[in-house]
Design a protein around this motif. Structure first.
Motif, PDB file in Angstrom:
ATOM      1  N   VAL A 167       0.898  -1.269  -0.133  1.00  0.00           N
ATOM      2  CA  VAL A 167       0.061   0.032   0.046  1.00  0.00           C
ATOM      3  C   VAL A 167       0.815   1.203  -0.041  1.00  0.00           C
ATOM      4  N   LEU A 168       0.558   2.223  -1.005  1.00  0.00           N
ATOM      5  CA  LEU A 168       1.315   3.343  -1.073  1.00  0.00           C
ATOM      6  C   LEU A 168       0.631   4.625   0.154  1.00  0.00           C
ATOM      7  N   SER A 169       0.927   5.729  -0.193  1.00  0.00           N
ATOM      8  CA  SER A 169       0.631   6.678   0.883  1.00  0.00           C
ATOM      9  C   SER A 169      -0.962   6.773   1.187  1.00  0.00           C
ATOM     10  N   THR A 170      -1.239   6.436   2.545  1.00  0.00           N
ATOM     11  CA  THR A 170      -2.750   6.247   2.779  1.00  0.00           C
ATOM     12  C   THR A 170      -3.090   7.565   3.860  1.00  0.00           C
ATOM     13  N   PRO A 198       9.826  21.804   1.949  1.00  0.00           N
ATOM     14  CA  PRO A 198       9.617  22.452   0.658  1.00  0.00           C
ATOM     15  C   PRO A 198       8.278  21.783  -0.362  1.00  0.00           C
ATOM     16  N   CYS A 199       8.150  20.494   0.245  1.00  0.00           N
ATOM     17  CA  CYS A 199       7.024  19.634  -0.271  1.00  0.00           C
ATOM     18  C   CYS A 199       7.077  19.573  -1.995  1.00  0.00           C
ATOM     19  N   GLU A 200       8.255  19.171  -2.537  1.00  0.00           N
ATOM     20  CA  GLU A 200       8.557  18.986  -3.896  1.00  0.00           C
ATOM     21  C   GLU A 200       8.350  17.664  -4.370  1.00  0.00           C
ATOM     22  N   GLN A 201       8.239  16.815  -3.417  1.00  0.00           N
ATOM     23  CA  GLN A 201       8.292  15.489  -3.702  1.00  0.00           C
ATOM     24  C   GLN A 201       7.041  15.083  -4.267  1.00  0.00           C
ATOM     25  N   TYR A 202       7.057  14.009  -5.208  1.00  0.00           N
ATOM     26  CA  TYR A 202       5.802  13.471  -5.839  1.00  0.00           C
ATOM     27  C   TYR A 202       5.373  12.299  -4.948  1.00  0.00           C
ATOM     28  N   TRP A 203       3.890  12.328  -4.415  1.00  0.00           N
ATOM     29  CA  TRP A 203       3.677  11.049  -3.671  1.00  0.00           C
ATOM     30  C   TRP A 203       2.182  10.595  -4.469  1.00  0.00           C
ATOM     31  N   ASP A 204       2.009   9.308  -4.099  1.00  0.00           N
ATOM     32  CA  ASP A 204       0.665   8.458  -4.365  1.00  0.00           C
ATOM     33  C   ASP A 204      -0.220   8.452  -3.340  1.00  0.00           C
ATOM     34  N   TYR A 205      -1.202   9.442  -2.951  1.00  0.00           N
ATOM     35  CA  TYR A 205      -1.967   9.304  -1.907  1.00  0.00           C
ATOM     36  C   TYR A 205      -3.329   8.366  -2.358  1.00  0.00           C
ATOM     37  N   GLY A 231      -2.633   1.759  -4.943  1.00  0.00           N
ATOM     38  CA  GLY A 231      -2.726   3.291  -5.027  1.00  0.00           C
ATOM     39  C   GLY A 231      -3.431   3.721  -5.929  1.00  0.00           C
ATOM     40  N   CYS A 232      -3.386   5.068  -6.144  1.00  0.00           N
ATOM     41  CA  CYS A 232      -4.015   5.765  -7.344  1.00  0.00           C
ATOM     42  C   CYS A 232      -3.561   5.840  -8.565  1.00  0.00           C
ATOM     43  N   GLY A 233      -2.039   5.551  -8.464  1.00  0.00           N
ATOM     44  CA  GLY A 233      -1.467   5.552 -10.164  1.00  0.00           C
ATOM     45  C   GLY A 233      -1.166   7.027 -10.608  1.00  0.00           C
ATOM     46  N   LYS A 234      -1.721   7.971  -9.560  1.00  0.00           N
ATOM     47  CA  LYS A 234      -1.492   9.420 -10.045  1.00  0.00           C
ATOM     48  C   LYS A 234      -0.736  10.319  -9.301  1.00  0.00           C
ATOM     49  N   PRO A 235       0.445  10.300  -9.032  1.00  0.00           N
ATOM     50  CA  PRO A 235       1.117  10.938  -8.050  1.00  0.00           C
ATOM     51  C   PRO A 235       0.939  12.484  -8.397  1.00  0.00           C
ATOM     52  N   LYS A 236       0.882  13.262  -7.220  1.00  0.00           N
ATOM     53  CA  LYS A 236       0.984  14.765  -7.279  1.00  0.00           C
ATOM     54  C   LYS A 236       2.019  15.356  -6.471  1.00  0.00           C
ATOM     55  N   CYS A 272       4.998   6.359  -6.935  1.00  0.00           N
ATOM     56  CA  CYS A 272       3.772   6.043  -7.712  1.00  0.00           C
ATOM     57  C   CYS A 272       3.550   4.447  -7.852  1.00  0.00           C
ATOM     58  N   ALA A 273       1.998   4.283  -7.736  1.00  0.00           N
ATOM     59  CA  ALA A 273       1.893   2.876  -7.847  1.00  0.00           C
ATOM     60  C   ALA A 273       1.438   2.437  -9.420  1.00  0.00           C
ATOM     61  N   ASP A 274       1.867   1.193  -9.869  1.00  0.00           N
ATOM     62  CA  ASP A 274       1.388   0.634 -11.081  1.00  0.00           C
ATOM     63  C   ASP A 274       0.370  -0.344 -10.567  1.00  0.00           C
ATOM     64  N   ILE A 275      -0.835   0.092 -10.815  1.00  0.00           N
ATOM     65  CA  ILE A 275      -1.961  -0.732 -10.476  1.00  0.00           C
ATOM     66  C   ILE A 275      -2.589  -1.566 -11.445  1.00  0.00           C
ATOM     67  N   SER A 276      -1.931  -1.581 -12.933  1.00  0.00           N
ATOM     68  CA  SER A 276      -2.563  -2.322 -13.734  1.00  0.00           C
ATOM     69  C   SER A 276      -2.848  -3.816 -13.644  1.00  0.00           C
ATOM     70  N   LYS A 277      -1.771  -4.369 -12.747  1.00  0.00           N
ATOM     71  CA  LYS A 277      -2.351  -5.817 -12.584  1.00  0.00           C
ATOM     72  C   LYS A 277      -3.382  -6.178 -11.561  1.00  0.00           C
ATOM     73  N   LEU A 278      -3.649  -5.123 -10.687  1.00  0.00           N
ATOM     74  CA  LEU A 278      -4.609  -5.079  -9.687  1.00  0.00           C
ATOM     75  C   LEU A 278      -5.975  -4.976 -10.471  1.00  0.00           C
TER      76      LEU A 278
END
Length: 301
Positions: A167-170, A198-205, A231-236, A272-278
């Motif tokens: 599980v990615l960022s919950t 600075p919050c420059e990192q890209y995470w997948d909540y 995950g969502c597969g679309k990080p921001k 970033c999650a690759d959820i294609s298999k799921l």
């Protein structure tokens, strides 16, 4: 009526899983230490709670048959405890006992919950997928990976379908007050200055209700021995998540102070999650946008 056993049911993911299961007409047996949260769960319809420390799973006798076992219970998921090898290795032993209990309870499927920490740091732009090579760096990540490997072996020996999910960022209802999301929500509601990196990192909540749906689908439809990423597969950018929370709370007295805090050592900058298999195996797709999730949290505060 389908029946499931859940450990770790008082956490942000586990509590959402219990709600998801009873919404879908499951009977749920929760194994938990005695606490106010566990006692609240026992008041829900079709939920029974057995009060038991996870270190004593081998002492439990379950005198009825269940379909699925969801093992979310894990000690030391935050802070310095993630580096405590003795503590993390004890979690592996608990996971073994959870598999053996699943066998005793007649479960046909065991679902264990892992972590993005099993991969260690990956290069920016690399999605976390079931095929990606694991390279854990912390004692926590190493223990999660060993639990996955050894529990899969034991499930195969005992004739139980095994699935593992990372599980990615919950975030979600019941989240820890010290999490990134809740830290901003609480400060914005109070009109405080909220000091941030600075919050420059890209995470997948991903919202905890979506994770719960994913876990249920994995148990019901997941392929044997398959590891899935949730995950969502679309990080921001984290700055964008923070701004969404600020705007949704709507307290103009509050201020987001970016750059006031340094990044943690070895800060992960891309998730970033690759959820294609799921999605392919279970039909899972996230349903709750980040904006909708924050709104759901605020309505219950």
């Amino acid at each position: 009526m389908k029946k499931a056993i859940v450990t770790g049911a008082t956490g942000v993911i586990g509590s959402a899983l219990v709600n998801e299961l009873i919404k879908n007409e499951y009977r749920v047996l929760v194994i938990a230490r005695k606490s106010s949260k566990a006692e609240e769960l026992s008041k829900k319809e079709n939920v029974d709670v057995v009060f038991c420390d996870l270190n004593a799973l081998d002492s439990l006798n379950i005198n009825e048959k269940f379909d699925y076992f969801f093992h979310l219970g894990w000690t030391g998921t935050r802070g310095a405890s993630r580096l405590d090898e003795e503590l993390q290795n004890n979690n592996i032993n608990i996971s073994f006992e959870a598999v053996r209990l699943a066998k005793k309870a007649g479960c046909k499927c065991f679902v264990g919950v892992g972590s993005q920490a099993e991969y260690g740091k990956v290069k920016n732009g690399i999605k976390l997928s079931p095929e990606l090579k694991e390279n854990p760096e912390s004692a926590y990540g190493k223990a999660k990976l060993k639990a996955r490997n050894e529990c899969r072996k034991l499930c195969n020996e005992l004739g139980i379908k095994f699935n593992w999910c990372r599980v990615l960022s919950t975030y979600g209802i019941g989240d820890n007050e010290n999490s990134f999301v809740m830290h901003i929500i609480n400060n914005c509601k109070k009109g405080n200055v909220c000091n941030l990196t600075p919050c420059e990192q890209y995470w997948d909540y991903i919202f905890n209700e979506d994770i719960a749906r994913g876990l249920k689908l994995i148990a019901e439809k997941g392929k044997p021995d398959q590891t899935y990423i949730i995950g969502c597969g679309k990080p921001k950018p984290m700055k964008e998540y923070a701004q969404i929370i600020y705007d949704t709370v709507g307290n103009k007295n509050a201020k987001l102070n970016f750059g006031a805090i340094d990044y943690y050592p070895d800060q992960v900058m891309f998730l970033c999650a690759d959820i294609s298999k799921l999605t392919e195996d279970t039909g899972f797709k996230p349903q709750v946008s980040f904006e909708e999730g924050i709104d759901k949290i605020l309505k219950l505060l």
